[in-house]
Scaffold this motif. Structure first.
Motif, PDB file in Angstrom:
ATOM      1  N   ARG A  10      -1.039  -3.141 -11.678  1.00  0.00           N
ATOM      2  CA  ARG A  10      -0.176  -3.143 -10.491  1.00  0.00           C
ATOM      3  C   ARG A  10      -1.008  -2.968  -9.216  1.00  0.00           C
ATOM      4  NH1 ARG A  10       4.938  -5.210 -10.766  1.00  0.00           N
ATOM      5  NH2 ARG A  10       6.162  -4.293 -12.460  1.00  0.00           N
ATOM      6  N   ASP A  15       2.049  -3.973  -6.730  1.00  0.00           N
ATOM      7  CA  ASP A  15       3.045  -3.048  -6.190  1.00  0.00           C
ATOM      8  C   ASP A  15       2.441  -1.647  -6.219  1.00  0.00           C
ATOM      9  OD1 ASP A  15       5.227  -1.214  -5.869  1.00  0.00           O
ATOM     10  OD2 ASP A  15       6.612  -2.839  -6.380  1.00  0.00           O
ATOM     11  N   LEU A  16       2.025  -1.168  -5.055  1.00  0.00           N
ATOM     12  CA  LEU A  16       1.326   0.121  -4.990  1.00  0.00           C
ATOM     13  C   LEU A  16       2.225   1.286  -5.387  1.00  0.00           C
ATOM     14  CD1 LEU A  16      -0.806  -0.271  -1.734  1.00  0.00           C
ATOM     15  CD2 LEU A  16      -1.414  -0.802  -4.097  1.00  0.00           C
ATOM     16  N   ASP A  17       3.511   1.203  -5.043  1.00  0.00           N
ATOM     17  CA  ASP A  17       4.431   2.293  -5.410  1.00  0.00           C
ATOM     18  C   ASP A  17       4.589   2.386  -6.919  1.00  0.00           C
ATOM     19  OD1 ASP A  17       4.826   3.024  -2.795  1.00  0.00           O
ATOM     20  OD2 ASP A  17       6.606   1.778  -2.536  1.00  0.00           O
ATOM     21  N   LEU A  18       4.800   1.227  -7.578  1.00  0.00           N
ATOM     22  CA  LEU A  18       4.944   1.232  -9.033  1.00  0.00           C
ATOM     23  C   LEU A  18       3.630   1.591  -9.709  1.00  0.00           C
ATOM     24  CD1 LEU A  18       7.220  -1.898  -9.641  1.00  0.00           C
ATOM     25  CD2 LEU A  18       7.853   0.514  -9.749  1.00  0.00           C
ATOM     26  N   GLU A  54       1.366   3.659  -8.493  1.00  0.00           N
ATOM     27  CA  GLU A  54       1.242   5.118  -8.360  1.00  0.00           C
ATOM     28  C   GLU A  54       2.144   5.826  -9.360  1.00  0.00           C
ATOM     29  OE1 GLU A  54       2.270   9.115  -6.880  1.00  0.00           O
ATOM     30  OE2 GLU A  54       3.605   7.401  -7.125  1.00  0.00           O
ATOM     31  N   THR A  55       3.346   5.314  -9.562  1.00  0.00           N
ATOM     32  CA  THR A  55       4.281   5.930 -10.518  1.00  0.00           C
ATOM     33  C   THR A  55       3.713   5.898 -11.930  1.00  0.00           C
ATOM     34  OG1 THR A  55       6.188   5.303  -9.159  1.00  0.00           O
ATOM     35  CG2 THR A  55       6.603   5.793 -11.491  1.00  0.00           C
ATOM     36  N   ARG A 114       0.726   8.221 -12.242  1.00  0.00           N
ATOM     37  CA  ARG A 114       1.157   9.619 -12.224  1.00  0.00           C
ATOM     38  C   ARG A 114       1.734  10.029 -13.579  1.00  0.00           C
ATOM     39  NH1 ARG A 114       2.300  13.506  -8.319  1.00  0.00           N
ATOM     40  NH2 ARG A 114       1.651  12.092  -6.678  1.00  0.00           N
ATOM     41  N   TYR A 135      -5.520   8.173  -4.027  1.00  0.00           N
ATOM     42  CA  TYR A 135      -5.184   8.955  -2.838  1.00  0.00           C
ATOM     43  C   TYR A 135      -6.384   9.124  -1.918  1.00  0.00           C
ATOM     44  CZ  TYR A 135      -0.628  10.121  -4.761  1.00  0.00           C
ATOM     45  OH  TYR A 135       0.661  10.050  -5.232  1.00  0.00           O
ATOM     46  N   ALA A 189      -2.812   2.163   2.197  1.00  0.00           N
ATOM     47  CA  ALA A 189      -2.100   3.098   3.047  1.00  0.00           C
ATOM     48  C   ALA A 189      -3.093   4.156   3.527  1.00  0.00           C
ATOM     49  CB  ALA A 189      -0.959   3.746   2.265  1.00  0.00           C
ATOM     50  N   ASP A 234      -4.549  10.256   1.396  1.00  0.00           N
ATOM     51  CA  ASP A 234      -3.910  11.568   1.330  1.00  0.00           C
ATOM     52  C   ASP A 234      -4.915  12.496   0.656  1.00  0.00           C
ATOM     53  OD1 ASP A 234      -2.421  13.838   0.821  1.00  0.00           O
ATOM     54  OD2 ASP A 234      -0.605  12.759   0.258  1.00  0.00           O
ATOM     55  N   GLU A 281      -3.642  15.413  -1.582  1.00  0.00           N
ATOM     56  CA  GLU A 281      -3.200  14.974  -2.917  1.00  0.00           C
ATOM     57  C   GLU A 281      -4.414  14.563  -3.754  1.00  0.00           C
ATOM     58  OE1 GLU A 281       0.054  14.291  -5.624  1.00  0.00           O
ATOM     59  OE2 GLU A 281      -0.076  15.272  -3.681  1.00  0.00           O
TER      60      GLU A 281
END
Length: 646
Positions: A242, A251-254, A256-257, A260, A278, A284, A287, A290
């Motif tokens: 991803r 898809d960076l959000d998916l 990361e999910t 994680r 992160y 993005a 962080d 994190e």
């Protein structure tokens, strides 16, 4: 329980199935207190009568053993407490309640015997496990041929674990030639039955093009299927795909999910990937807080690079509150695991007593470790420590060996350090030629301190004939690279009418550069230039400003000159109070002229409360430096140095 009663009657009548059923009740704790040793007794009775399922269950119990578990409601806890309470009489009670104990010891020989019986009886799961036992040599001699035979027998019954095992056999070439196409066939059969490990294995083959054309989309599909079962490896790889958009939509959000989820299962590669995700931001803003959280988790699980990062994070306050003790802890842990730069860092900590108690011996040990790892800076430090005898007996021979070793590695700082060592310990012509060669190599590599030392060598700092013309290019090279001492030295050379290169404007230019770089001596000299108009347009206010900058850095004469100018109102409106404050600072640094001027101010009350006793004190301090003006002032107030000492 009625079923238990009926099965016990059947068992007494010789029904093997009844013995097996009772064993399952004890194994699951259904209607009876769960107890594996009791289950094993009933399974063995059934197994001896030929019950295949009982043979398999008994094989599994002996293969892994069953340890007694402690806890508030556990059998072993009751065993221990009853023994403590009842003493010798406890065994009778214990035997009554748990006649077969609370644990079963692992016994691979017994496991092999019963698993063989179940496999011979045709149970596919037993055939697969027996194949594993032959592959690993558990309870038998390692032998891939019978392992392969049993895997095939189970695979013929569409047993997915056996099909997966056959895939591994051909992929790794265990007892057969490596055959990636056959491996893929068997992995596919198991994957079609939703076997998670087979899906992951086949996904990797598709991803790498092993035994088949590369197929990233198919790899992504298989990883996603396996990820539905929360498999950590699959989740991790879905996250990576991803992130990169390989075989699947980016898809960076998916991503990361998925990472994680895998990280929360303690899967180290996922923890590492999440930390990097992160740390770098991945499209993005980074962080760092994190990132530090996940790097620390990776560090706690033994990841050496993460341990080093955590040392650096705590040392610099990146993503965490600065904590020099924590920094030392992580650097040392990384060093213990072979990280050379961490070894150098913890050596510095021990040398300076930062975050740890100062320990020169420990510093030496870690510098040596870092040196073994190729860190030339550690070799330089060792050379310097042996040269001055810091924490070790002074040993110039050993110092030279370490510095020479560092220089051979090509590091410019090491070459410069070795060159300076030679200059101070061997001034022979041959050595001076070697020194010049080392410094030239380092300077040509862009190392400003080496260029500065070459300039110093040319002006005769280390002996020999002065050659200012030859020094200027090297000082200039160092100065242009931001070497402050070179900037100041150039200014002095251009200021000196006897240097052969005097140039008032060049002197002023380099003096200003050094002053802006924070050199207090240059700030003082620049102030003098502005006040006298030497090389610059005379500007007393600018001169005053530079005196003040130098004074704030503790330059004694600048403090005195600033006080005088403020007292007279030169370059700024007169300020007797400020003048007295600066006189006090210069006087406290032992400047006789400032001590006399401060005494005069205290006598007259100029900018400070009148205090003749304190004035006498400062005259006394100056008189002790044989200052005639101070002696005259003491006499004027009826005192002598002897009088004040009394």
């Amino acid at each position: 329980m009625e079923a238990l009663k009926l099965w016990k009657l059947a068992a007494e009548a010789g029904e093997a199935e009844a013995n097996y059923r009772i064993g399952m009740l004890y194994a699951k704790g259904e209607g009876v207190v769960r107890n594996v040793p009791d289950a094993a007794i009933w399974f063995e009775r059934a197994a001896q009568s030929g019950n295949i399922e009982a043979q398999f269950q008994l094989g599994m119990i002996f293969l892994y053993g069953s340890n007694a578990v402690l806890g508030p409601y556990r059998h072993e806890t009751w065993y221990q407490s009853s023994a403590a309470r009842l003493g010798d009489g406890a065994s009778n009670v214990q035997d009554l309640i748990f006649p077969h104990g609370t644990s079963v010891a692992k016994n691979v020989d017994a496991a092999f015997r019963w698993m063989s019986a179940a496999a011979e009886g045709g149970k596919a799961e037993a055939q697969t496990i027996l194949g594993n036992m032959y592959s690993e040599g558990q309870g038998c001699t390692k032998d891939f041929q019978p392992a392969l035979r049993w895997y095939r027998a189970a695979a013929e019954q569409n047993c997915a674990p056996a099909e997966f095992a056959l895939g591994d056999v051909y992929y790794q070439g265990r007892g057969v030639p490596v055959d990636l196409e056959q491996a893929a066939i068997w992995y596919r059969k198991a994957a079609d039955q939703d076997h998670v490990r087979a899906e992951v294995a086949l996904a990797f083959m598709n991803l790498k093009g092993a035994g088949m054309p590369e197929a990233p989309a198919e790899a992504a599909r298989l990883f996603q299927n396996a990820a539905k079962h929360d498999d950590a490896i699959a989740l991790y790889n879905v996250g990576l795909l991803r992130l990169n958009g390989k075989g699947i939509a980016k898809d960076l959000d998916l991503a990361e999910t998925a990472l994680r989820k895998a990280a929360r299962k303690d899967y180290l590669p996922a923890i590492q990937a999440l930390a990097e995700f992160y740390s770098h931001g991945a499209g993005a803003e980074p962080d760092l807080r994190e990132a530090a959280t996940w790097y620390e988790k990776a560090a706690e699980r033994g990841d050496v690079q993460a341990q080093f990062f955590m040392g650096r994070f705590y040392a610099t306050g990146t993503g965490v509150s600065p904590n020099i003790r924590q920094a030392a802890k992580w650097f040392e842990r990384a060093a213990e695991n072979g990280h050379a730069t961490a070894a150098f860092n913890i050596a510095i900590f021990y040398l300076n007593g930062s975050g740890v108690e100062r320990n020169a011996e420990a510093a030496i040990k870690w510098f040596e470790r870092a040196s073994e790892g190729g860190i030339s800076a550690a070799q330089v430090q060792l050379g310097r420590l042996y040269s001055i005898g810091n924490g070790v007996p002074r040993d110039q021979k050993l110092a030279g060996e370490w510095l020479s070793k560092a220089a051979v590695g090509g590091d410019p700082d090491a070459k410069t350090a070795y060159a300076l060592f030679l200059l101070h310990h061997d001034g022979s012509a041959d050595r001076r030629a070697e020194v010049q060669s080392l410094l030239t190599e380092a300077a040509e590599a862009g190392y400003a301190p080496a260029a500065f030392q070459l300039g110093a060598l040319h002006i005769g700092k280390f002996g020999g004939i002065s050659n200012v013309q030859g020094a200027i290019p090297w000082f200039t090279r160092a100065a242009k690279a931001g070497h402050v001492e070179a900037e100041y030295t150039l200014a002095l050379l251009y200021s000196d009418p006897n240097s052969g290169v005097s140039d008032a404007q060049a002197a002023a230019s380099w003096m200003a550069t050094a002053a802006r770089s924070g050199n207090a001596a240059a700030q003082f000299q620049l102030a003098v230039m502005y006040c006298t108009g030497n090389g610059v347009v005379q500007d007393v206010a600018q001169g005053l400003n530079w005196y003040e900058v130098a004074a704030q850095q503790g330059h004694t004469v600048a403090q005195y000159n600033l006080a005088v100018m403020l007292g007279r109102g030169q370059g700024r409106e007169a300020d007797p109070k400020k003048a007295a404050e600066w006189l006090q600072k210069a006087a406290e640094q032992g400047m006789a002229e400032a001590q006399i001027a401060l005494g005069d101010a205290l006598m007259s009350g100029a900018g400070v409360a009148q205090d003749k006793d304190m004035a006498a004190h400062w005259y006394q301090q100056a008189a002790r430096q044989n200052n005639e003006g101070a002696v005259r002032r003491l006499k004027a107030i009826g005192l002598t140095l002897v009088d004040t000492e009394r």
